[in-house]
Design an enzyme around this catalytic site. Sequence first.
Site, short mmCIF file in Angstrom:
data_model
loop_
_atom_site.label_atom_id
_atom_site.label_comp_id
_atom_site.label_asym_id
_atom_site.label_seq_id
_atom_site.Cartn_x
_atom_site.Cartn_y
_atom_site.Cartn_z
N GLU A 263 40.30 47.42 42.50
CA GLU A 263 41.41 48.27 42.06
C GLU A 263 42.58 47.43 41.57
O GLU A 263 43.48 47.92 40.90
CB GLU A 263 41.88 49.18 43.20
CG GLU A 263 40.79 50.06 43.78
CD GLU A 263 39.97 50.78 42.72
OE1 GLU A 263 40.56 51.52 41.93
OE2 GLU A 263 38.74 50.56 42.68
N ARG B 280 40.51 29.95 18.25
CA ARG B 280 40.30 29.87 16.80
C ARG B 280 41.59 29.57 16.03
O ARG B 280 41.54 29.23 14.86
CB ARG B 280 39.57 31.10 16.26
CG ARG B 280 40.24 32.41 16.56
CD ARG B 280 39.33 33.58 16.24
NE ARG B 280 38.96 33.63 14.82
CZ ARG B 280 39.80 33.86 13.82
NH1 ARG B 280 41.08 34.06 14.06
NH2 ARG B 280 39.37 33.90 12.58
N PRO C 64 45.14 45.95 32.96
CA PRO C 64 45.52 47.01 32.02
C PRO C 64 47.01 47.35 32.06
O PRO C 64 47.52 48.03 31.18
CB PRO C 64 44.67 48.21 32.45
CG PRO C 64 44.04 47.85 33.73
CD PRO C 64 44.12 46.37 33.91
CL1 6GU Z 1 43.12 42.72 30.93
N1 6GU Z 1 41.71 44.22 32.56
C1 6GU Z 1 41.09 45.35 32.87
N2 6GU Z 1 40.46 45.45 34.06
N3 6GU Z 1 41.02 46.40 32.07
C2 6GU Z 1 41.63 46.28 30.91
C3 6GU Z 1 42.30 45.12 30.49
C4 6GU Z 1 42.33 44.10 31.37
N4 6GU Z 1 42.82 45.32 29.27
C5 6GU Z 1 42.48 46.56 28.94
N5 6GU Z 1 41.76 47.14 29.91
#
Ligand code: 6GU
Length: 250
Positions: free
Chosen positions: A121, A159, A94
Site C-alpha cells: 500500500e 537516452r 503515484p
Molecule cells: Cl511511480 N508507482 C506506482 N505504484 N504506481 C504508479 C506510479 C508509481 N506512477 C504511476 N502509477
Amino acid sequence: MTSPFPMRFDIFTLFPEVFQPYLVVSILARARRQGAVEVQVHNIRDWTTDRHHVVDDEPYGGGGGMVMKPEPIFAAVEGVLGRPPRAPVILLTPQGRPFTQAVARELARLPHIALLCGRYEGVDERVRQHLVTDEISIGDYVLTGGELAALVVLDAVTRLLPGVLGDPDAPAKDSHAAGLLEHPHYTRPPVFRGWEVPEVLRSGDHGRIARWRREQSLRRTWERRPDLLAQADLTPEERALIARWQTKER
Ligand code: 6GU
C-alpha cells in the site's frame, strides 16, 4: 562524446530480478558498456536483521493492506549511499510529481540518483519525511509497485546522457522535446500495398521537408494533445495556422 564519469543509478527494490532483462538489451546495455551510465540494483530484503527477513507490516489504525517497514529501507539506502545519503533519493509513487521530458532532462544533469521502489500500500511515512528527497509518478494510474516506473525513469534519463544516442541531435527531435509530438516517419518501400510515402519526403528538398515535418508535428499535437500547445514554443505564424484549423473545424 561520452562524459568521463558514468551517471550512477542505485535502485532499491524488493524485486531486483525484474531489472536485469531490461538492462541487458538495446540502448541501456550499450550505455552501460560505453560507461555513460552505471546501474546498481539493491534488494531491500538484504538489509533486514530479523530471522524471517520481514519487510512489511500491518498499518497502524487498521484498514488492511501492508506497509513497507522503515528500518530495512533506511538501512539499505544509508548502507549504500551513506548517512545522510550522498545522492537524491527519489521515491516512485503515484502521489509523486508527474514525470515529464522536462523532469528527465533535469535528472540527466545529476551525477548520481537513487530510485526507491514502493510496493504494497506504500512505505512508512517516516521514509518519505526523513529519507526521500523527491517523489515521482509516471502517470495517473496505479501500478503494483514502483519497479516499472523506475525503469521508465532510468530509460528516459539514460537516452539523454551525452553520447548514448548515435545522433547528438536526436534527443532534440523526440516527441515532447520541444513540447510537441513528432511528425510521421516513413522508410522503404516507397509504395507498400498501394500506400505511398508522401512525395515531399522523396523530393530531396530539405527546406520543404523541414516545413512539412513541422506542420505535421503541429497538426498531430493539435489533434491528439491540444493541451501541449499552450506551453509549446511556437512562432506567431504557427499560432495563426492553428487558429485557422480551429475556425475551419466548425
Ligand atoms: Cl511511480 N508507482 C506506482 N505504484 N504506481 C504508479 C506510479 C508509481 N506512477 C504511476 N502509477
